[in-house]
Design a protein around this motif. Structure first.
Motif, PDB file in Angstrom:
ATOM      1  N   LEU A  31       9.826   5.269  10.142  1.00  0.00           N
ATOM      2  CA  LEU A  31      10.802   5.683  10.680  1.00  0.00           C
ATOM      3  C   LEU A  31      12.189   5.154  10.793  1.00  0.00           C
ATOM      4  O   LEU A  31      13.058   5.626  10.720  1.00  0.00           O
ATOM      5  CB  LEU A  31      10.728   5.504  12.472  1.00  0.00           C
ATOM      6  CG  LEU A  31       9.423   5.945  12.987  1.00  0.00           C
ATOM      7  CD1 LEU A  31       8.936   6.414  14.319  1.00  0.00           C
ATOM      8  CD2 LEU A  31       9.208   8.049  12.180  1.00  0.00           C
ATOM      9  N   ASP A  32      12.293   3.739  10.361  1.00  0.00           N
ATOM     10  CA  ASP A  32      13.313   2.821  10.186  1.00  0.00           C
ATOM     11  C   ASP A  32      13.566   2.926   8.789  1.00  0.00           C
ATOM     12  O   ASP A  32      14.970   3.068   8.327  1.00  0.00           O
ATOM     13  CB  ASP A  32      12.904   1.717   9.724  1.00  0.00           C
ATOM     14  CG  ASP A  32      12.239   0.775  11.276  1.00  0.00           C
ATOM     15  OD1 ASP A  32      13.263   1.647  12.255  1.00  0.00           O
ATOM     16  OD2 ASP A  32      11.567  -0.163  11.697  1.00  0.00           O
ATOM     17  N   GLU A  33      12.954   3.565   7.624  1.00  0.00           N
ATOM     18  CA  GLU A  33      13.620   4.278   6.579  1.00  0.00           C
ATOM     19  C   GLU A  33      14.121   5.287   6.608  1.00  0.00           C
ATOM     20  O   GLU A  33      15.205   5.989   5.951  1.00  0.00           O
ATOM     21  CB  GLU A  33      12.105   3.879   5.356  1.00  0.00           C
ATOM     22  CG  GLU A  33      11.785   3.176   4.895  1.00  0.00           C
ATOM     23  CD  GLU A  33      12.696   2.307   3.925  1.00  0.00           C
ATOM     24  OE1 GLU A  33      13.613   2.983   2.796  1.00  0.00           O
ATOM     25  OE2 GLU A  33      12.864   0.903   4.706  1.00  0.00           O
ATOM     26  N   LEU A  34      14.004   6.301   7.084  1.00  0.00           N
ATOM     27  CA  LEU A  34      14.158   7.486   7.988  1.00  0.00           C
ATOM     28  C   LEU A  34      15.740   7.787   8.578  1.00  0.00           C
ATOM     29  O   LEU A  34      15.708   8.876   8.573  1.00  0.00           O
ATOM     30  CB  LEU A  34      13.542   8.540   7.739  1.00  0.00           C
ATOM     31  CG  LEU A  34      11.908   8.688   7.368  1.00  0.00           C
ATOM     32  CD1 LEU A  34      10.607   9.779   7.491  1.00  0.00           C
ATOM     33  CD2 LEU A  34      12.499   9.388   5.477  1.00  0.00           C
ATOM     34  N   ASP A  35      15.621   6.582   8.900  1.00  0.00           N
ATOM     35  CA  ASP A  35      16.769   6.197   9.920  1.00  0.00           C
ATOM     36  C   ASP A  35      16.088   7.571  11.597  1.00  0.00           C
ATOM     37  O   ASP A  35      16.908   7.817  11.774  1.00  0.00           O
ATOM     38  CB  ASP A  35      18.053   6.799   9.778  1.00  0.00           C
ATOM     39  CG  ASP A  35      18.772   6.200  10.780  1.00  0.00           C
ATOM     40  OD1 ASP A  35      18.855   4.829  11.126  1.00  0.00           O
ATOM     41  OD2 ASP A  35      20.115   6.816  10.347  1.00  0.00           O
ATOM     42  N   TYR A  90       1.072  -1.101   0.100  1.00  0.00           N
ATOM     43  CA  TYR A  90       0.065  -0.347   0.191  1.00  0.00           C
ATOM     44  C   TYR A  90       0.502   1.210  -0.395  1.00  0.00           C
ATOM     45  O   TYR A  90       2.373   1.732   0.719  1.00  0.00           O
ATOM     46  CB  TYR A  90      -1.237   0.303   1.355  1.00  0.00           C
ATOM     47  CG  TYR A  90      -1.715  -1.378   1.021  1.00  0.00           C
ATOM     48  CD1 TYR A  90      -3.099  -0.859   0.497  1.00  0.00           C
ATOM     49  CD2 TYR A  90      -2.160  -2.262   1.944  1.00  0.00           C
ATOM     50  CE1 TYR A  90      -3.841  -1.813   0.305  1.00  0.00           C
ATOM     51  CE2 TYR A  90      -2.430  -3.220   1.652  1.00  0.00           C
ATOM     52  CZ  TYR A  90      -3.801  -3.317   0.706  1.00  0.00           C
ATOM     53  OH  TYR A  90      -4.664  -4.063   1.032  1.00  0.00           O
ATOM     54  N   GLU A  91       0.618   1.765  -1.025  1.00  0.00           N
ATOM     55  CA  GLU A  91       1.187   2.911  -1.513  1.00  0.00           C
ATOM     56  C   GLU A  91       1.031   4.220  -0.144  1.00  0.00           C
ATOM     57  O   GLU A  91      -0.141   4.259   0.047  1.00  0.00           O
ATOM     58  CB  GLU A  91       1.004   3.836  -2.493  1.00  0.00           C
ATOM     59  CG  GLU A  91       1.609   2.733  -3.824  1.00  0.00           C
ATOM     60  CD  GLU A  91       3.025   2.090  -3.491  1.00  0.00           C
ATOM     61  OE1 GLU A  91       4.207   3.044  -3.822  1.00  0.00           O
ATOM     62  OE2 GLU A  91       3.496   0.721  -3.980  1.00  0.00           O
ATOM     63  N   PHE A  92       2.008   5.551   0.320  1.00  0.00           N
ATOM     64  CA  PHE A  92       1.763   6.152   0.944  1.00  0.00           C
ATOM     65  C   PHE A  92       2.891   7.278   1.096  1.00  0.00           C
ATOM     66  O   PHE A  92       4.246   6.368   0.489  1.00  0.00           O
ATOM     67  CB  PHE A  92       1.889   5.757   2.791  1.00  0.00           C
ATOM     68  CG  PHE A  92       2.373   5.678   3.092  1.00  0.00           C
ATOM     69  CD1 PHE A  92       3.182   6.262   3.878  1.00  0.00           C
ATOM     70  CD2 PHE A  92       2.925   4.306   3.451  1.00  0.00           C
ATOM     71  CE1 PHE A  92       4.535   6.286   4.907  1.00  0.00           C
ATOM     72  CE2 PHE A  92       4.320   3.587   3.985  1.00  0.00           C
ATOM     73  CZ  PHE A  92       4.883   4.714   4.220  1.00  0.00           C
ATOM     74  N   ALA A  93       3.095   8.421   1.058  1.00  0.00           N
ATOM     75  CA  ALA A  93       3.300   9.506   1.635  1.00  0.00           C
ATOM     76  C   ALA A  93       4.099  10.285   1.972  1.00  0.00           C
ATOM     77  O   ALA A  93       2.946  10.574   3.011  1.00  0.00           O
ATOM     78  CB  ALA A  93       3.451  10.647   0.333  1.00  0.00           C
ATOM     79  N   CYS A  94       5.335  10.638   2.521  1.00  0.00           N
ATOM     80  CA  CYS A  94       5.150  12.158   3.474  1.00  0.00           C
ATOM     81  C   CYS A  94       6.118  12.995   3.226  1.00  0.00           C
ATOM     82  O   CYS A  94       7.016  13.212   2.160  1.00  0.00           O
ATOM     83  CB  CYS A  94       5.988  11.095   5.020  1.00  0.00           C
ATOM     84  SG  CYS A  94       8.246  10.817   4.816  1.00  0.00           S
ATOM     85  N   ARG A  95       5.775  13.777   3.786  1.00  0.00           N
ATOM     86  CA  ARG A  95       6.248  15.683   3.773  1.00  0.00           C
ATOM     87  C   ARG A  95       7.480  15.890   4.749  1.00  0.00           C
ATOM     88  O   ARG A  95       6.798  16.164   6.072  1.00  0.00           O
ATOM     89  CB  ARG A  95       5.312  17.069   3.628  1.00  0.00           C
ATOM     90  CG  ARG A  95       5.341  18.097   3.344  1.00  0.00           C
ATOM     91  CD  ARG A  95       4.466  18.494   3.469  1.00  0.00           C
ATOM     92  NE  ARG A  95       4.510  19.732   3.357  1.00  0.00           N
ATOM     93  CZ  ARG A  95       4.941  20.955   4.764  1.00  0.00           C
ATOM     94  NH1 ARG A  95       4.423  21.040   5.904  1.00  0.00           N
ATOM     95  NH2 ARG A  95       4.962  21.970   3.463  1.00  0.00           N
ATOM     96  N   ILE A  96       8.266  15.774   4.257  1.00  0.00           N
ATOM     97  CA  ILE A  96       9.500  16.577   5.425  1.00  0.00           C
ATOM     98  C   ILE A  96       9.907  18.564   5.317  1.00  0.00           C
ATOM     99  O   ILE A  96      10.336  18.323   3.815  1.00  0.00           O
ATOM    100  CB  ILE A  96      10.329  15.495   4.993  1.00  0.00           C
ATOM    101  CG1 ILE A  96      10.181  14.276   5.258  1.00  0.00           C
ATOM    102  CG2 ILE A  96      11.606  15.552   6.459  1.00  0.00           C
ATOM    103  CD1 ILE A  96      11.680  12.948   4.624  1.00  0.00           C
ATOM    104  N   VAL A  97      10.428  18.947   6.359  1.00  0.00           N
ATOM    105  CA  VAL A  97      10.933  20.173   6.196  1.00  0.00           C
ATOM    106  C   VAL A  97      11.735  19.880   7.548  1.00  0.00           C
ATOM    107  O   VAL A  97      11.474  19.553   8.374  1.00  0.00           O
ATOM    108  CB  VAL A  97       9.306  21.506   6.074  1.00  0.00           C
ATOM    109  CG1 VAL A  97      10.435  22.185   6.298  1.00  0.00           C
ATOM    110  CG2 VAL A  97       8.561  21.253   5.365  1.00  0.00           C
ATOM    111  N   GLU A  98      12.805  20.071   6.884  1.00  0.00           N
ATOM    112  CA  GLU A  98      14.351  20.203   8.162  1.00  0.00           C
ATOM    113  C   GLU A  98      14.706  21.256   8.309  1.00  0.00           C
ATOM    114  O   GLU A  98      14.031  22.635   8.114  1.00  0.00           O
ATOM    115  CB  GLU A  98      15.546  19.284   7.246  1.00  0.00           C
ATOM    116  CG  GLU A  98      15.758  18.416   6.127  1.00  0.00           C
ATOM    117  CD  GLU A  98      15.572  17.415   7.301  1.00  0.00           C
ATOM    118  OE1 GLU A  98      16.112  17.096   8.932  1.00  0.00           O
ATOM    119  OE2 GLU A  98      15.602  15.732   6.615  1.00  0.00           O
ATOM    120  N   CYS A  99      15.099  20.969  10.164  1.00  0.00           N
ATOM    121  CA  CYS A  99      15.098  22.231  10.561  1.00  0.00           C
ATOM    122  C   CYS A  99      16.904  22.230  10.198  1.00  0.00           C
ATOM    123  O   CYS A  99      17.066  21.067  11.305  1.00  0.00           O
ATOM    124  CB  CYS A  99      14.799  21.766  11.756  1.00  0.00           C
ATOM    125  SG  CYS A  99      15.208  22.906  13.249  1.00  0.00           S
TER     126      CYS A  99
END
Length: 306
Positions: free
Chosen positions: A92-96, A18-27
């Motif tokens: 979270l694993d994928e993004l470490d 199942y596909e999903f997305a996340c949006r990331i804005v780095e600080c």
């Protein structure tokens, strides 16, 4: 502050097909763990874009949509919210990311609560807002399922607005009419493809409890809802807080289920204060802080410590 925002990233993932997305804005210089927002029902990864300016200077922001929400194949109604919690662990694993601040909004609080039960070691802090679903939500989900099954976007939108925005004229709700119009304009114009996905969301809410038995411990936690929220009423949110060791409970004055729209600046301030360990005492937009005490096992309701 907004001019200093880093460019966002939108990343695509697949969890068990199942596909999903996340949006990331780095600080660039965070003072706390990343803030991860689990979207509520009928929201997407850009629904919290307006809060970038409030949070970005303190934390990296990650907004995750539930798997299947915006893909051709929605997650079937037989699948409970532990699936979404598993998808978050996978992300979270994928993004470490070993530890995060987790924010569950409305129906997004169902997998958030489940994640906290299953992976408490991965949470620095937990915030649940508009999270405690009762009979009103269950009946509302049945009605939403009906209208979405008939592909009646107009009635779907009307029903959602009635559920989310307290229409009682004796209750003061900030920006009530503006929020009502904005929600109705958005929801009542849902496309055929959107209604197919929305139907799956409503069906899962009908078939599965938002929370499962089992206490949460070892995590600083805050449960908050609108002062006049009929969908996630304060008494149920207080009871939810009583099931989390040491959790605080409060309500936002003059708001209902969509306090993040009705008093968005105050809601954003509350989120940031909690996730950066600032005091919540004496804030004029809150009705006051409580620490619900746990009663003996045979009692179902919670009492307030102060």
């Amino acid at each position: 502050m907004a001019d200093s925002l880093a460019a966002e990233q939108v990343r695509q993932f697949s969890y068990q097909g199942y596909e999903f997305a996340c949006r990331i804005v780095e600080c660039p210089a965070p003072v706390t763990e990343p803030i991860v927002v689990l979207c509520g029902a009928f929201q997407n990864i850009r629904s919290y874009h307006r809060y970038d300016k409030y949070w970005h200077d303190s934390a990296t922001l990650i907004c995750m949509e539930p798997p299947g929400s915006y893909s051709p194949d929605p997650v079937p109604r037989t699948v409970g919210y532990d699936f979404d919690a598993g998808a978050l662990a996978y992300l979270l694993d994928e993004l470490d990311l070993p530890r995060i601040n987790l924010l569950g909004v409305s129906l997004g609080a169902a997998p958030t609560h489940r994640f906290a039960q299953e992976y408490p070691e991965r949470l620095a802090r937990l915030m649940l807002t508009g999270a405690a679903w009762g009979d009103t939500a269950r009946r509302g989900a049945v009605e939403l399922e009906h209208w979405l099954g008939l592909r009646r976007a107009d009635e779907f939108g009307r029903t959602m607005v009635e559920l989310c925005v307290n229409g009682d004229p004796t209750r003061t709700v900030r920006n009530r009419e503006a929020v009502r119009r904005a929600l109705l304009d958005h929801l009542s114009t849902a496309s055929e493809a959107e209604m197919v996905r929305y139907l799956a969301v409503a069906q899962r809410l009908v078939d599965h409890p938002a929370t499962l038995p089992g206490r949460i411990s070892g995590i600083p936690a805050l449960c908050v809802t609108g002062e006049h929220d009929d969908l996630a009423p304060p008494d149920l949110a207080r009871r939810m807080a009583a099931g989390i060791d040491g959790a605080a409970f409060t309500t936002i004055r003059e708001t209902c289920h969509v306090s993040f729209l009705e008093r968005h600046a105050d809601w954003a301030d509350l989120v940031l204060r909690f996730f950066t360990d600032q005091s919540l005492a004496g804030l004029d937009y809150l009705t006051g802080l409580e620490h619900p005490a746990r009663r003996p096992e045979h009692e179902e309701t919670a009492s307030s410590a102060w």
